[in-house]
Design a protein around this motif. Sequence first.
Motif, PDB file in Angstrom:
ATOM      1  N   ILE A   2     -28.084  15.879  13.160  1.00 48.42           N
ATOM      2  CA  ILE A   2     -29.592  15.670  12.918  1.00 48.42           C
ATOM      3  C   ILE A   2     -30.077  17.260  13.030  1.00 48.42           C
ATOM      4  O   ILE A   2     -31.239  17.524  12.536  1.00 48.42           O
ATOM      5  CB  ILE A   2     -29.981  14.899  14.075  1.00 48.42           C
ATOM      6  N   LEU A   6     -33.983  20.599   7.769  1.00 56.27           N
ATOM      7  CA  LEU A   6     -34.359  20.184   6.628  1.00 56.27           C
ATOM      8  C   LEU A   6     -35.095  21.453   5.921  1.00 56.27           C
ATOM      9  O   LEU A   6     -35.915  22.060   6.148  1.00 56.27           O
ATOM     10  CB  LEU A   6     -35.333  19.010   6.355  1.00 56.27           C
ATOM     11  N   ASP A  90     -28.958  10.304   3.907  1.00 60.59           N
ATOM     12  CA  ASP A  90     -28.309  11.227   4.359  1.00 60.59           C
ATOM     13  C   ASP A  90     -29.087  12.044   5.214  1.00 60.59           C
ATOM     14  O   ASP A  90     -28.708  12.814   6.262  1.00 60.59           O
ATOM     15  CB  ASP A  90     -27.217  11.939   3.393  1.00 60.59           C
ATOM     16  N   ASN A  91     -30.489  12.242   4.849  1.00 56.49           N
ATOM     17  CA  ASN A  91     -31.578  13.103   5.127  1.00 56.49           C
ATOM     18  C   ASN A  91     -32.253  12.456   6.056  1.00 56.49           C
ATOM     19  O   ASN A  91     -33.458  13.204   6.681  1.00 56.49           O
ATOM     20  CB  ASN A  91     -32.211  13.841   4.058  1.00 56.49           C
ATOM     21  N   ASP A  94     -32.505  14.364   9.640  1.00 52.26           N
ATOM     22  CA  ASP A  94     -32.519  15.968   9.373  1.00 52.26           C
ATOM     23  C   ASP A  94     -33.956  16.513  10.352  1.00 52.26           C
ATOM     24  O   ASP A  94     -34.795  15.822  10.264  1.00 52.26           O
ATOM     25  CB  ASP A  94     -32.452  16.319   8.229  1.00 52.26           C
ATOM     26  N   ASN A 120     -28.739   7.394   9.155  1.00 53.31           N
ATOM     27  CA  ASN A 120     -28.407   8.296   8.327  1.00 53.31           C
ATOM     28  C   ASN A 120     -27.001   8.058   7.637  1.00 53.31           C
ATOM     29  O   ASN A 120     -26.327   9.030   7.188  1.00 53.31           O
ATOM     30  CB  ASN A 120     -28.441   9.869   8.962  1.00 53.31           C
ATOM     31  N   GLN A 347     -35.682  15.663  -2.165  1.00 52.81           N
ATOM     32  CA  GLN A 347     -35.904  14.832  -1.011  1.00 52.81           C
ATOM     33  C   GLN A 347     -37.070  14.194  -1.121  1.00 52.81           C
ATOM     34  O   GLN A 347     -38.237  14.355  -1.395  1.00 52.81           O
ATOM     35  CB  GLN A 347     -36.131  16.158  -0.073  1.00 52.81           C
TER      36      GLN A 347
END
Length: 440
Positions: A2, A6, A90-91, A94, A120, A347
């Motif tokens: 985490i 980003l 996956d993000n 973040d 995530n 994103q």
Amino acid sequence: MIFPALDTRAPGSGATEGGPAAGSGSADARDSLGLLDLFGDPYVRDPHPWLDRLRSEAPVHHDPVTGLWLVSRHEDIRQVLLAPEAFLPDNAQDAVTPLPVPVLRILVRAGFTLPPALANNGTASHAGLRRVVTRFFNARRVEAAVPVIERIAGELLDGVRSQLDATGDCDLFTSFAQILPCRVLMELLGIRGVDPATLIRWSDAALELFWGRPAVERQLELAEPVAAFHQWLTETVRSGTAPADSFIGALARHRLPDGRPLDTGTAVGACFFVFVAGQSTTGQLIATVLLRALTESGLWPRAAGEAGLAEAWVEEILRREPPVTTWRRVTAQATELGGVTLPAGAQLLLMLMGSGSDPEVFPQPEQMCPYRENIRHHLAFGVGRHRCPGASLARTEAAVALRAAAHALPDVLPAAEAVEPPMLGLLSFRAPLKVAVERR
């Protein structure tokens, strides 16, 4: 993990590198939305005008400030959530704001790392971990928990009445909405060794650090409680002393698809997510439910005794003003969404709140209609593989909280300051930070 930040810039400057692509909206639409600030007070105060414009003018819009693609139509968001192989999770956790080296040092010293676990996690381990979580939040357990929720709500409302007797006013957020889900979660999951106030402080710090836009000085302040939270979780998981019937005990017994026991880091990651989502966001939901019920003409006295109204009101709040306002995904490869060509690695920010006011799905979305026929079509809890496993508990807690508060406090009115309360305004979380009431 985490804490790696980003990158708030698009991966490149051209359409094939992550910048605005063909079909991303007209030049006028992009220019008119150029003033959008997802953390700014105008947006946090009332995001609906902005969300309405996004849906109508540029439903898949590249935001130059964050580098995120804002997806605002119900149909498109649902498509993304139902295709986890094409739109990866996956993000999802973040950090939104880059974390400077001094902040990273604090987290690293604490051993902070959150490998893919739940929100995530797009790997093969997700299904098994999700089953562990849902066993604690299934319909049978939630139904059995109603007396627990009612008991804790009654105890907290006794304190609220005492404060009203003494001072004539009270804040229902800090005295009731925020504490109720924390205490319920602790009882249901068998959380020991920490008091509710500390768990709330840790959780709120994590939300602000990873989903906010704090200055560096504030990031340094937040990193300390977040590090302490992670250290406590790690020590608790490693100690092996958690009761077998507790959430941590269940994780200790869990086996990965290859038969190996769950590693400590992943178990901590699962706990971190569940402990934050299971109480902070539910507290935010309850705060919004109470505030809007207090300010909706005639609803407060009805909520105390009209069968089904509390549940219906909670559902309408989830549609129009959910506590989780957005969620993130990343494209696995170049793809098209809503007529816009997106590159691999784009994103996405799914505007969950905006989808609940999509007129293509919800007629007259600006009106609060507690008994809408299609109300469960909202996406406040997501949909598909990563749908919120605690949805049933959150709904139940919020309905019990409204009914109990309206019954116990029939003689309260929203205080003048309740009209414009301070608001939590993070990238993915929004709620009133105060629900001020006073005696009639």
